[in-house]
Design a protein around this motif. Sequence first.
Motif, PDB file in Angstrom:
ATOM      1  N   GLY A 273       0.801  -1.227   0.000  1.00 40.37           N
ATOM      2  CA  GLY A 273       0.000   0.000   0.000  1.00 40.37           C
ATOM      3  C   GLY A 273       0.829   1.270   0.000  1.00 40.37           C
ATOM      4  O   GLY A 273       0.305   2.348   0.261  1.00 40.37           O
ATOM      5  N   VAL A 274       2.131   1.165  -0.277  1.00 34.21           N
ATOM      6  CA  VAL A 274       3.026   2.318  -0.146  1.00 34.21           C
ATOM      7  C   VAL A 274       3.855   2.482  -1.417  1.00 34.21           C
ATOM      8  O   VAL A 274       4.229   1.494  -2.040  1.00 34.21           O
ATOM      9  N   ASP A 275       4.156   3.744  -1.771  1.00 37.55           N
ATOM     10  CA  ASP A 275       5.130   4.004  -2.837  1.00 37.55           C
ATOM     11  C   ASP A 275       6.507   3.732  -2.236  1.00 37.55           C
ATOM     12  O   ASP A 275       6.993   4.505  -1.401  1.00 37.55           O
ATOM     13  N   THR A 276       7.135   2.626  -2.621  1.00 39.94           N
ATOM     14  CA  THR A 276       8.369   2.204  -1.947  1.00 39.94           C
ATOM     15  C   THR A 276       9.629   2.881  -2.494  1.00 39.94           C
ATOM     16  O   THR A 276      10.689   2.735  -1.899  1.00 39.94           O
ATOM     17  N   LYS A 277       9.513   3.630  -3.572  1.00 42.63           N
ATOM     18  CA  LYS A 277      10.735   4.223  -4.154  1.00 42.63           C
ATOM     19  C   LYS A 277      11.502   5.099  -3.162  1.00 42.63           C
ATOM     20  O   LYS A 277      12.728   4.986  -3.062  1.00 42.63           O
ATOM     21  N   PRO A 278      10.818   5.971  -2.363  1.00 42.77           N
ATOM     22  CA  PRO A 278      11.589   6.772  -1.396  1.00 42.77           C
ATOM     23  C   PRO A 278      12.131   5.948  -0.220  1.00 42.77           C
ATOM     24  O   PRO A 278      12.921   6.452   0.570  1.00 42.77           O
ATOM     25  N   LEU A 279      11.694   4.688  -0.101  1.00 46.47           N
ATOM     26  CA  LEU A 279      12.071   3.871   1.058  1.00 46.47           C
ATOM     27  C   LEU A 279      13.196   2.890   0.757  1.00 46.47           C
ATOM     28  O   LEU A 279      13.579   2.083   1.609  1.00 46.47           O
ATOM     29  N   VAL A 280      13.718   2.941  -0.464  1.00 45.20           N
ATOM     30  CA  VAL A 280      14.757   1.996  -0.880  1.00 45.20           C
ATOM     31  C   VAL A 280      15.930   2.061   0.103  1.00 45.20           C
ATOM     32  O   VAL A 280      16.409   3.145   0.450  1.00 45.20           O
ATOM     33  N   GLY A 281      16.362   0.899   0.567  1.00 48.04           N
ATOM     34  CA  GLY A 281      17.502   0.828   1.487  1.00 48.04           C
ATOM     35  C   GLY A 281      17.110   0.720   2.941  1.00 48.04           C
ATOM     36  O   GLY A 281      17.917   0.302   3.774  1.00 48.04           O
ATOM     37  N   HIS A 282      15.863   1.118   3.291  1.00 47.92           N
ATOM     38  CA  HIS A 282      15.409   0.882   4.666  1.00 47.92           C
ATOM     39  C   HIS A 282      15.274  -0.637   4.869  1.00 47.92           C
ATOM     40  O   HIS A 282      15.208  -1.401   3.900  1.00 47.92           O
ATOM     41  N   LEU A 283      15.241  -1.052   6.117  1.00 51.55           N
ATOM     42  CA  LEU A 283      15.443  -2.469   6.435  1.00 51.55           C
ATOM     43  C   LEU A 283      14.247  -3.119   7.126  1.00 51.55           C
ATOM     44  O   LEU A 283      13.431  -2.433   7.747  1.00 51.55           O
TER      45      LEU A 283
END
Length: 421
Positions: A273-283
Amino acid sequence: MSFSRRRFIQAGSASAAALFAASFEAFGQSKTPIKVGILHSLSGTMAISETALKETALMTIAAINAKGGVLGRPLEPVVVDPASNWPLFAEKARQLITQDKVAVVFGCWTSVSRKSVLPVFKELNHLLFYPVQYEGEELERNVFYTGAAPNQQAIPATEYLMSKEGGGAKRFFLLGTDYVYPRTTNKILRAFLKSKGVAEKDIEEVYTPFGHSDYQTIVANIKKFAAGGKTCVISTINGDSNVPFYKELGNAGLKAKDVPVVAFSVGEEELRGVDTKPLVGHLAAWNYFMSLKNPQNEAFIKMYKDWAVKQKLPNADKVVTNDPMEATYIGINMWKQAVEQAKTTDVDAVIKAMAGQTFDAPSGFKVKMDERNHHLHKPVFIGEVRADGQFNVVWRSKGTIRAQPWSPYIPGNEKKPDTPV
């Protein structure tokens, strides 16, 4: 719950009921079905996570029935919706056991729901399989824990963040939903960090209620805290609050290379349910990821994708698998093995037969139910979020790790028994 979502759930339940009715006919009239309870929130704040576990349970039960059932009898699922309402979990558990006469219950996600049902399972001497990572500090005869204890998730993840390869974190922002799992996990993590020489001023602890949606101030405070040195966020946010939290991280431009976030309750399903592009690299730290490459996982993913299409689940072409789904799948299969070994569904006999059960899990490891402590020996993986909402594994344990229900970082735990009393 919206009308369209309710309609999807009703339609899914109706088609599943038809499927199980057809499977019973194949067994013939003389084979009495074995009823099994499925106790997951299909509405409310936890539906985002728990609905997929209900579907995994139905899929696994259908697969077992297709191969002849258990003791030559078909399994009949009884699905109830406790609606993210913790006291209602206890009522529904009692209903499943006393009215529906189920042989076993698979269910719960949050620790508060598990704590709510525990007295019922103990009073009625019944059996719960609990499929989600949790805070430990519990060991019950009537529960088998197929998710991770803190030493199989929280501790290895924190050690990784402190390591050179994990970014060498010196400051820790502990952010969670306000209930027993995050608070107890963070109590353990504080004690662990203290044992590693981390000062009190370098640990911040913040909680939000279930369903919280405004993370602007909190993310601003994380940025401010991070100015004091190499910082990471350890997130024990549960349910649909993860969506606005991750959106706010993206809005604030808080990138993983600056302040990595490791989550213990966010997997592939929540990231849908989220746009994951800004979250790349989070764990995220789990004991399974969909991206793992091995024959068992390929079969598990195909099985669930085929199930989603057959049951006409919402967005069936985009369904994902995740850790608690794997733990549900393992639990149901291990229960089946134990029943067949005991040659009965009798609770006491099944509890005894569960000791030492093994299963070739979709993680690619042979997992084992410990002979003593009702927890699985599991592998540990740490994954980085990819742009497509999947995870790249950046760290893995060498083998399976035995669970420690009683954390060694809590004083007095060394005297606690290693077997349920």
